[in-house]
Design a protein around this motif. Structure first.
Motif, PDB file in Angstrom:
ATOM      1  N   UNK A 250      27.994  31.146 -48.942  1.00  0.00           N
ATOM      2  CA  UNK A 250      27.074  30.027 -48.895  1.00  0.00           C
ATOM      3  C   UNK A 250      27.130  29.373 -47.518  1.00  0.00           C
ATOM      4  N   UNK A 251      25.982  29.075 -46.928  1.00  0.00           N
ATOM      5  CA  UNK A 251      25.839  28.480 -45.600  1.00  0.00           C
ATOM      6  C   UNK A 251      26.279  29.421 -44.474  1.00  0.00           C
ATOM      7  N   UNK A 252      26.205  30.691 -44.727  1.00  0.00           N
ATOM      8  CA  UNK A 252      26.561  31.693 -43.716  1.00  0.00           C
ATOM      9  C   UNK A 252      25.700  31.562 -42.459  1.00  0.00           C
ATOM     10  N   UNK A 253      24.437  31.185 -42.650  1.00  0.00           N
ATOM     11  CA  UNK A 253      23.545  31.054 -41.498  1.00  0.00           C
ATOM     12  C   UNK A 253      24.013  29.952 -40.551  1.00  0.00           C
ATOM     13  N   UNK A 254      24.629  28.905 -41.102  1.00  0.00           N
ATOM     14  CA  UNK A 254      25.157  27.835 -40.246  1.00  0.00           C
ATOM     15  C   UNK A 254      26.394  28.316 -39.483  1.00  0.00           C
ATOM     16  N   UNK A 255      27.204  29.106 -40.143  1.00  0.00           N
ATOM     17  CA  UNK A 255      28.374  29.694 -39.510  1.00  0.00           C
ATOM     18  C   UNK A 255      27.957  30.554 -38.319  1.00  0.00           C
ATOM     19  N   UNK A 256      26.922  31.354 -38.509  1.00  0.00           N
ATOM     20  CA  UNK A 256      26.440  32.227 -37.433  1.00  0.00           C
ATOM     21  C   UNK A 256      25.893  31.404 -36.266  1.00  0.00           C
ATOM     22  N   UNK A 257      25.263  30.272 -36.551  1.00  0.00           N
ATOM     23  CA  UNK A 257      24.803  29.390 -35.472  1.00  0.00           C
ATOM     24  C   UNK A 257      25.976  28.878 -34.642  1.00  0.00           C
ATOM     25  N   UNK A 258      27.079  28.583 -35.318  1.00  0.00           N
ATOM     26  CA  UNK A 258      28.278  28.150 -34.592  1.00  0.00           C
ATOM     27  C   UNK A 258      28.809  29.282 -33.715  1.00  0.00           C
ATOM     28  N   UNK A 259      28.755  30.513 -34.225  1.00  0.00           N
ATOM     29  CA  UNK A 259      29.182  31.664 -33.428  1.00  0.00           C
ATOM     30  C   UNK A 259      28.289  31.839 -32.208  1.00  0.00           C
ATOM     31  N   UNK A 260      27.001  31.554 -32.357  1.00  0.00           N
ATOM     32  CA  UNK A 260      26.072  31.659 -31.221  1.00  0.00           C
ATOM     33  C   UNK A 260      26.439  30.674 -30.112  1.00  0.00           C
ATOM     34  N   UNK A 261      26.913  29.501 -30.500  1.00  0.00           N
ATOM     35  CA  UNK A 261      27.345  28.508 -29.510  1.00  0.00           C
ATOM     36  C   UNK A 261      28.557  29.028 -28.742  1.00  0.00           C
ATOM     37  N   UNK A 262      29.496  29.637 -29.478  1.00  0.00           N
ATOM     38  CA  UNK A 262      30.676  30.218 -28.828  1.00  0.00           C
ATOM     39  C   UNK A 262      30.257  31.350 -27.897  1.00  0.00           C
ATOM     40  N   UNK A 263      29.306  32.169 -28.354  1.00  0.00           N
ATOM     41  CA  UNK A 263      28.807  33.282 -27.540  1.00  0.00           C
ATOM     42  C   UNK A 263      28.303  32.778 -26.189  1.00  0.00           C
ATOM     43  N   UNK A 264      27.530  31.704 -26.239  1.00  0.00           N
ATOM     44  CA  UNK A 264      26.962  31.144 -25.006  1.00  0.00           C
ATOM     45  C   UNK A 264      28.053  30.570 -24.112  1.00  0.00           C
ATOM     46  N   UNK A 265      29.011  29.879 -24.731  1.00  0.00           N
ATOM     47  CA  UNK A 265      30.081  29.251 -23.942  1.00  0.00           C
ATOM     48  C   UNK A 265      30.978  30.283 -23.263  1.00  0.00           C
ATOM     49  N   UNK A 266      31.230  31.395 -23.945  1.00  0.00           N
ATOM     50  CA  UNK A 266      32.133  32.422 -23.412  1.00  0.00           C
ATOM     51  C   UNK A 266      31.395  33.559 -22.730  1.00  0.00           C
ATOM     52  N   UNK A 267      30.060  33.503 -22.745  1.00  0.00           N
ATOM     53  CA  UNK A 267      29.224  34.545 -22.138  1.00  0.00           C
ATOM     54  C   UNK A 267      29.535  35.925 -22.728  1.00  0.00           C
ATOM     55  N   UNK A 268      29.538  35.985 -24.046  1.00  0.00           N
ATOM     56  CA  UNK A 268      29.779  37.238 -24.763  1.00  0.00           C
ATOM     57  C   UNK A 268      28.798  37.319 -25.932  1.00  0.00           C
ATOM     58  N   UNK A 269      28.813  38.451 -26.621  1.00  0.00           N
ATOM     59  CA  UNK A 269      28.042  38.603 -27.852  1.00  0.00           C
ATOM     60  C   UNK A 269      29.000  38.558 -29.038  1.00  0.00           C
ATOM     61  N   UNK A 270      28.582  37.859 -30.106  1.00  0.00           N
ATOM     62  CA  UNK A 270      29.380  37.837 -31.333  1.00  0.00           C
ATOM     63  C   UNK A 270      28.479  38.233 -32.494  1.00  0.00           C
ATOM     64  N   UNK A 271      28.927  39.190 -33.250  1.00  0.00           N
ATOM     65  CA  UNK A 271      28.161  39.667 -34.401  1.00  0.00           C
ATOM     66  C   UNK A 271      28.990  39.449 -35.670  1.00  0.00           C
ATOM     67  N   UNK A 272      28.356  38.900 -36.699  1.00  0.00           N
ATOM     68  CA  UNK A 272      29.039  38.747 -37.985  1.00  0.00           C
ATOM     69  C   UNK A 272      28.543  39.820 -38.943  1.00  0.00           C
TER      70      UNK A 272
END
Length: 420
Positions: free
Chosen positions: A38-60
């Motif tokens: 439940x709320x997995x889409x919000x979790x993925x949005x948080x991962x996208x923020x980390x991706x941008x901050x670290x300049x990497x790709x994150x896939x769930x």
């Protein structure tokens, strides 16, 4: 010919340069495996923020059973996993599938500085810490129908005993106060293990609770027996449970919010965990139609039993460690918490609760973190103890107990002891 050479070599040079530039700037990819939730889409949005901050790709990558998936697949192509119980963490660590996080730094702190001792102990094997916690959820809750609730001004929530005494008096008038549907197919009985855990922790304290989690105390021990007797009184007091004690194991738990909020039913209280929220029909609103309170204390206050999500490292590299540090940080979940329907409760003690844009989640956050501050939050014991007991025999114990009645307690506990 000279003209050909004049243009050929610069073209080759620039082509090679461009190719190496593309390869060189292609960001690293970190794959995280975990359950669908439940709320997995919000979790993925948080991962996208980390991706941008670290300049990497994150896939769930969502899988049915992350623990077994890791065990059964030699080529995981993943660095991090979400494991929804501590038992899964220690099982994977024991099999050599995980790397310890002893030296992981999260905002200048080691993990044992972010969480109370209990939360690190249950994901520790041979003195090595194998997980951090991202979310926690409380089990120790009582939900109520506001309109029905208002009819009973004499309800006493000072402590558990006074509450049960009040609801017994209501039952004596012919009104059944408690909705308790708990049928869950082969898993029927798990909700009653939650009740038992709430009682053991508040009545006997964390030391006895931890011994029960580790099965270093017998089921027939007086402290466990007396805790089950409280449940016995709760279930079998005449007219206390809507549709009678048998409905607990015959009526499906997912319908419980509908039963509670149905005006044609007299029951108006439900002893249920965070999961209750998932099944409340959309037309009902928190604070208008229904409310929730923490289970009143028996002896100790601020005790909370709950569950959560552990983050583990399955491929050791610095990029993956950096991602875990971000997931466990006090900043993770800020965007998630801003949604009006957010249910995110950070396990990080430094998380800013003021940004939580949901009144119910704020309340749950408050009781969870009050318990964390005193190391009185305890993970669901049946998710910590040996699986044949916690995920099978305890469930069967409660089903048989409810079916056979009060007189069966001693015999059933002795049978459980033989299995333990």
């Amino acid at each position: 010919m000279n003209s050909y050479k004049k243009y050929f070599f610069p073209v080759i040079f620039f082509t090679v340069t461009i190719l190496f530039s593309i390869i060189g700037f292609n960001p690293a990819e970190v794959v995280i495996i975990g359950p669908e939730f439940h709320e997995q889409e919000y979790f993925i949005e948080e991962l996208d923020i980390i991706s941008e901050n670290l300049d990497i790709k994150i896939k769930y990558k969502a899988v049915n059973d992350p623990e077994n998936y890791i065990i059964e697949n030699k080529e995981l192509n993943a660095s991090i996993a979400l494991i929804p119980n501590p038992q899964g963490v220690t099982n994977l660590a024991e099999r050599g599938h995980l790397y310890n996080l002893n030296s992981l730094i999260v905002e200048d702190s080691l993990l044992n500085k972010i969480y109370p001792e209990h939360l690190t102990d249950i994901v520790t094997l041979n003195n090595d810490i194998y997980a951090g916690w991202t979310r926690l959820f409380p089990n120790s809750l009582i939900w109520y129908d506001i309109s029905k609730f208002k009819e009973y001004d004499d309800l006493n929530f000072q402590n558990f005993d006074s509450l049960i005494s009040s609801t017994k008096k209501i039952a004596d008038t012919g009104v059944t106060p408690w909705c308790a549907n708990s049928e869950s197919s082969a898993s029927t009985g798990w909700i009653q293990t939650n009740w038992l855990e709430d009682i053991i922790l508040s009545k006997n304290g964390p030391e006895v609770y931890d011994r029960w989690s580790q099965l270093s105390i017998q089921a027939s021990n007086i402290k466990i027996f007396s805790s089950i007797k409280i449940i016995d009184d709760f279930i079998f007091y005449p007219n206390h449970i809507h549709n009678g004690p048998g409905s607990i194991i015959s009526k499906e738990f997912r319908n419980l919010p509908k039963v509670l909020l149905d005006e044609s039913n007299s029951c108006f209280l439900s002893w249920s965990g965070h999961y209750f929220r998932y099944y409340i029909p959309d037309e009902y609103a928190y604070g208008e139609d229904y409310g929730v309170i923490k289970l009143p204390k028996i002896t100790l206050d601020n005790t909370v039993v709950g569950i959560g999500d552990a983050v583990v490292l399955i491929e050791d590299n610095q990029i993956a460690r950096n991602v875990i540090s971000e997931i466990l940080s006090s900043n993770f979940g800020e965007k998630w918490s801003g949604y009006p329907d957010t249910e995110f409760i950070s396990a990080n003690k430094y998380f800013n609760r003021e940004i939580i844009n949901n009144e119910l989640t704020q309340y749950e956050f408050d009781i969870v973190h009050a318990s964390l501050q005193q190391d009185l939050f305890r993970y669901d014991a049946s998710e910590v103890m040996a699986r044949p007991i916690g995920s099978n025999l305890l469930w069967k114990f409660f089903v048989n107990f409810i079916r056979e009645g009060s007189e069966s307690i001693v015999q059933l506990l002795n049978e459980l002891d033989r299995e333990i």
